[in-house]
Every structure is written in structure tokens, then in C-alpha cells.
Write a protein that holds these residues in place. Structure first.
Motif, short mmCIF file in Angstrom:
data_model
loop_
_atom_site.label_atom_id
_atom_site.label_comp_id
_atom_site.label_asym_id
_atom_site.label_seq_id
_atom_site.Cartn_x
_atom_site.Cartn_y
_atom_site.Cartn_z
N THR A 494 0.82 -1.22 0.00
CA THR A 494 0.00 0.00 0.00
C THR A 494 0.85 1.26 0.00
OG1 THR A 494 -0.10 -0.04 2.41
CG2 THR A 494 -1.90 -1.14 1.21
N GLU A 522 -5.43 6.29 -5.34
CA GLU A 522 -6.11 5.18 -4.65
C GLU A 522 -7.28 4.67 -5.47
OE1 GLU A 522 -5.21 3.64 -2.10
OE2 GLU A 522 -3.68 4.91 -1.20
N LYS A 523 -8.01 5.57 -6.11
CA LYS A 523 -9.16 5.18 -6.93
C LYS A 523 -8.73 4.34 -8.12
CE LYS A 523 -13.13 7.15 -9.35
NZ LYS A 523 -13.83 8.41 -9.73
N LYS A 526 -7.70 0.73 -6.70
CA LYS A 526 -8.73 -0.05 -6.01
C LYS A 526 -9.33 -1.13 -6.90
CE LYS A 526 -12.91 0.51 -3.28
NZ LYS A 526 -13.89 1.48 -2.70
N SER A 530 -9.29 -5.42 -6.45
CA SER A 530 -10.49 -6.25 -6.45
C SER A 530 -10.41 -7.32 -7.53
CB SER A 530 -11.71 -5.36 -6.68
OG SER A 530 -11.63 -4.71 -7.92
#
Length: 539
Positions: A494, A522-523, A526, A530
Motif C-alpha cells: 500500500t 487510490e481510486k 482499487k 479487487s
């Protein structure tokens, strides 16, 4: 507007409308009363001739630029050119007009004959003793102040009117006295009243400054309670003001004017004290001069042939010299605003693509090429330095032990080798730093790209990355990578600094925001995490 354009000459007096001025090139101002300065303002940008006191008032109250004001001494003759080459000249003489501070009469002498412009004036016999008039010159045209040119209107002399004012004040020894005046004029009357009653005359700061400029007796002050005579604006004298003044102290008001007005209060006294010549005085003045013709200045005032018996035979109209005619017909010099607009309007407007000759511009093209080459070399050096510093910051984030000391300049290649081992261990797949001398073919673009020192992985350059081996390809700075590479990031990784390195530059360009840079990074990562989790669940 009380002003004239003298025919067959480039002379304008008290005339400030440039749009209507036509061939006028020499502008004269007789005095500073507002009905003679209509159109004159701080934007005036042509030579203007007047008396020294009027010149001071022009700068002080109308803010006319000093470079355009030509102050001429009163009582002296001045030679001025009437064309651009100095072949034709005229003589102008200024004489006191006995009207207000700085007011003058102009006597013009030239190819056009002799012209006397009185402006506003109050005639006195001493005027005929002026050297310019005493020599018995023939006045061809007399421009006359006809404000009071009416046989039915009888006016006392200024001395008689001043005596009437003194008598009114004496009848009210316990009263304050308000004298209603215009902004300019009748300062000598105030001085006379102060000396007659041995009292201070209260003035406004502006009028006090003028009184001091004129060199009048030291009888003026701005202190309200110092004296019983107060000079006020003529518009301030009305019924309501009289009622207000009488509430605190008995007060009378005096309006020294020849205008026909009606008193609105019993304590308002109108005295025919005038700064304009009476009809009888005008007759005496014209009879003494015997001009060939008389032209009225005040157009709104009816004027008849009152002086026909006092005129001399009219002479023939002189011809205007060619040089003066050319001077009058030459275009007037526009002001700076018109020059600016004219330049903008004439600016060529290029539409579409303009192709230039390669032969004519070959030298310039070569110079531009050399300049761009030098600029690119400098830019390459700057990029190399920036990428080196960026890699050093990444090292400090991922391996603080290795980067315990500060590096000056670029990181040596031996340090890249140490960092390679640390990054491989922490990220579970091999990561290497390549130098700028190494080149490879990108699988995505199939282009040969010369790399700066940046982050890459070992693997076959012609095949896709498999397993935990991934290829980052650099295109200058900042770094970019393929969309597949982001999905291989470990979920526990991270570190924001490395995320910046792994975020494509195109993403910043599309989603750039001065606020929330970190949120955008971060967007971006993300959905990558996933996707990786879904693949692990399927496995």
C-alpha cells in the motif's frame, strides 16, 4: 458654449469641441468660468494658450496636462506660427478683462487683419490706455461680450453696487452676512468688505487658496467663527437655508448678480453687482474702438445692430496664405486612444494555415533546429536528474536501512543492484533498475524506446509477462505501465510513493485535479486489487 471659431484662420477661442473645430489648430482660453470651458477636461491633448493664473487653475481644477498649457504673460505681445514651416506668423496680446481672476482679452494681428476677442469683460476707461489699443489700431472684427447688451437693463458701476452692499450690511450690525458667489470671481469685492468693516471673511479652502495666489490682503480665513462675513456658494442661499441659519444667529444673505432672479426670503438681498459690461459701457467701448464689424459672443442673448453708427467701413476679406491653408487642412493629430484603435483595426488577420517558402526561411529553420536540439539535450539532462531523485525517494520509502545517508546527484549503478535485491524480496517478484544505455522493444507499442534510469523487470521483451514477472516500460517521465501489470500487485502493498510510480501519466491527464491527487491514485488502484482478489478466489 460661449466660444468662437474665427473664419479663415486656424484660431479657436473658448471652443473645445474637436469634432466641430474643423480647421482650428491654435486654441485659446479667456478665463475659467464653466460656460467657457465646456468640453475641456483632463484628456485635452493640444497646445492651449492662456494667462498664467488660468494656467494654474487648469492644472489645479481640470487636471489638464502641463505639457499642453502655454501660459502667456498679460500685457505683452507674443509671436506664434500659423503654419508648420513658420512662414506665416501672428502677434497675440493679452489684456486684463476685469472679469474674474485670470480673465483676459485677446488681440490677434496677422494676415487676417486685427481681431479683438473680449471674452467676458467689465469695461473701464483704463482699458483704452492699453499700449496695444492706444496706438489707434484699426480693429477689423470685435468679438464682444453681449451678456448685458440690452438698453432696457440699467446697471450701476461696480463701485456703486459695492456701496449698496455696504449700506445693507450697516443696517444689520448684529447679523451674520452670507455672500453668495460662483466658484470664481468677486474676490476683490470680498476684500473691500473686509477692510470696510474690519472683520475676517470666512472662505472655503479652495477660494482661500485662490485669494492667496492673487496676493490679496490678509483678511481671509477658514475658521467659521472668526468673522461675520461668510462667502458661500450661490446655490446655498435659499429659503430653507435662511430659516436654518436664523435658528442659531440672525443672518442676512446678499446675491451680487445682474441676473433677474426673485428673492425667496425677506432677508435675501439681490444687488446688481456685475462682472459683465452694461449696455452703456459697451456703447462707450465700441464708439472708442470703431471696429469694422461686431460679432456677439453669447449666442443665446438677442443681439441687434445697436452699434451701426459706431462702425468703420468694412474692409475686403484677406486671402488665406497657402502655407496656412495647408496647415488648416492637414489632418489633426489623433490622441493616443485613436492611434491604438487604428493600429488594432489595421492589424492583418491571418486565417487558416500560412505556408512560407523553405528557401527564404532555410537559415531561420536551421537556427530553430539547433535551438531545439540544445533545448532537448538540456531537457534530457534535467529528466535524468529528476528520475534519479525520484528513484532515490522510492528507495527511502521501501528500504530505509539502505538509504540511511543522503546521496548527492544521481544514484550510482552499484546502488541500483542493492536496491534490486531489496525490492525483489519485498514484492515477491524480481525487480531491476536499468540504465539509460539499455534499450528494448515494448510489447505494447513495438517501438524502440531509449530509457532513462527507471523501474523495469527482467523478462522476455518479446513475450507477455507471466506469473509474478511483470514488465514496466518507460516513456520519458513520469513512468507508465500496462493495465495488466497493476493487477499483479500484492494486496499488502500500500505504499503511496510506489503507487504514484505505477500510475500511468495518461490517467493523471484525464483525471487531473489540484485537490485529491492521492485519492485519484487510490481510486485507480482499487479496482486492480479487487480484480486480483477475484482471481485468487477462483483459484
Amino acid at each position: 458654449m460661449n466660444g468662437v471659431l474665427i473664419p479663415h484662420t486656424p484660431i479657436a477661442v473658448d471652443f473645445w469641441s474637436l469634432r466641430r473645430a474643423g480647421s482650428a489648430r491654435l486654441f485659446f482660453l479667456s478665463h475659467m468660468h464653466s460656460d467657457h470651458t465646456v468640453g475641456l477636461s483632463s484628456t485635452w491633448a493640444r497646445p492651449l494658450y492662456c494667462s498664467p493664473i488660468t494656467a494654474y487653475l487648469l492644472r489645479r481644477h481640470l487636471q489638464v496636462s502641463k505639457q499642453w498649457i502655454r501660459a502667456l504673460e498679460v500685457g505683452e505681445s507674443h509671436v506664434l506660427p500659423l503654419d508648420e514651416i513658420g512662414r506665416e506668423t501672428m502677434t497675440v496680446t493679452l489684456m486684463d478683462a476685469n472679469h474674474c481672476p485670470g480673465s483676459v482679452m485677446f488681440l490677434f494681428e496677422g494676415y487676417f487683419g486685427t481681431i479683438l476677442y473680449t471674452g467676458d469683460f467689465r469695461y473701464t476707461p483704463s482699458m483704452l490706455k492699453e499700449p496695444a489699443l492706444r496706438l489707434g489700431k484699426q480693429i477689423d472684427t470685435l468679438y464682444l461680450d453681449n451678456t448685458n447688451c440690452n438698453p432696457s437693463q440699467v446697471l450701476p458701476s461696480q463701485q456703486e453696487a459695492a456701496h449698496q452692499i455696504v449700506e445693507i450690511i450697516r443696517k444689520h450690525p448684529q447679523h451674520n452676512v452670507k455672500i453668495g458667489l460662483y466658484n470664481l470671481g468677486k474676490e476683490s469685492l470680498l476684500e473691500y468688505l473686509a477692510l470696510e468693516f474690519q472683520t475676517w471673511v470666512v472662505l472655503s479652502p479652495r477660494r482661500l487658496e485662490l485669494a492667496q495666489l492673487l496676493g490679496l490682503a490678509d483678511v481671509f480665513t477658514m475658521e467659521e467663527t472668526a468673522g461675520r462675513i461668510h462667502a458661500v456658494d450661490h446655490m446655498d442661499i435659499c429659503r430653507s437655508a435662511m430659516l436654518h441659519w436664523n435658528l442659531t444667529h440672525p443672518t442676512i444673505a446678499i446675491l451680487p448678480t445682474s441676473r433677474r432672479i426673485r428673492s425667496s426670503h425677506p432677508d435675501i438681498h439681490i444687488v446688481p453687482y456685475s462682472d459683465h459690461s452694461s449696455y452703456s459701457e459697451l456703447c462707450a467701448f465700441v464708439t472708442a474702438l470703431k471696429p469694422c464689424q461686431v460679432v456677439p459672443i453669447v449666442s443665446r442673448q438677442p443681439f441687434r445692430d445697436y452699434f451701426q453708427d459706431s462702425l468703420s467701413p468694412r474692409l475686403s476679406i484677406p486671402l488665406t496664405p497657402d502655407s496656412v491653408q495647408q496647415y488648416m487642412n492637414s489632418p489633426k493629430k489623433p490622441n493616443f486612444l485613436w492611434l491604438f484603435l487604428k493600429k488594432r483595426l489595421k492589424r492583418p488577420r491571418t486565417q487558416g494555415v500560412v505556408f512560407e517558402s523553405l528557401e527564404e526561411n532555410s537559415d531561420q529553420f536551421q537556427a530553430d533546429s539547433n535551438s531545439k536540439k540544445t533545448k532537448n539535450e538540456n531537457l534530457g539532462g534535467d529528466l535524468e536528474k529528476q528520475l534519479s531523485l525520484c528513484t532515490l525517494q522510492t528507495q527511502k520509502q521501501l528500504s530505509p536501512d539502505l538509504c540511511s545517508k543522503e546521496w548527492d546527484g544521481a544514484i550510482p549503478f552499484s546502488q541500483f543492484q542493492k536496491t534490486e535485491a531489496v525490492l525483489t524480496k519485498s514484492m515477491d517478484f524480481p525487480v531491476y533498475f536499468r540504465t539509460k544505455d539499455e534499450e528494448f522493444i515494448s510489447p505494447e507499442t513495438v517501438e524502440e524506446i531509449s530509457l532513462e534510469p527507471h523501474l523495469t523487470s527482467k523478462g522476455n521483451s518479446g513475450s507477455k509477462a507471466t506469473g509474478k514477472h511483470i514488465t514496466w516500460v518507460g516513456q520519458g517521465s513520469p513512468l507508465v505501465h500496462s493495465s495488466k501489470s497493476a493487477s499483479l500487485l500484492a494486496p499488502e502493498f500500500t505504499d503511496l510513493a510506489l503507487k504514484y510510480l505505477l500510475t500511468p501519466v495518461n490517467f493523471f491527464q484525464v483525471r487531473f485535479s489540484s485537490r485529491g491527487f492521492d485519492q485519484q491514485v487510490e481510486k485507480y488502484h482499487k479496482p486492480c486489487r479487487s480484480t486480483r482478489v477475484q482471481k485468487d478466489n477462483r483459484a
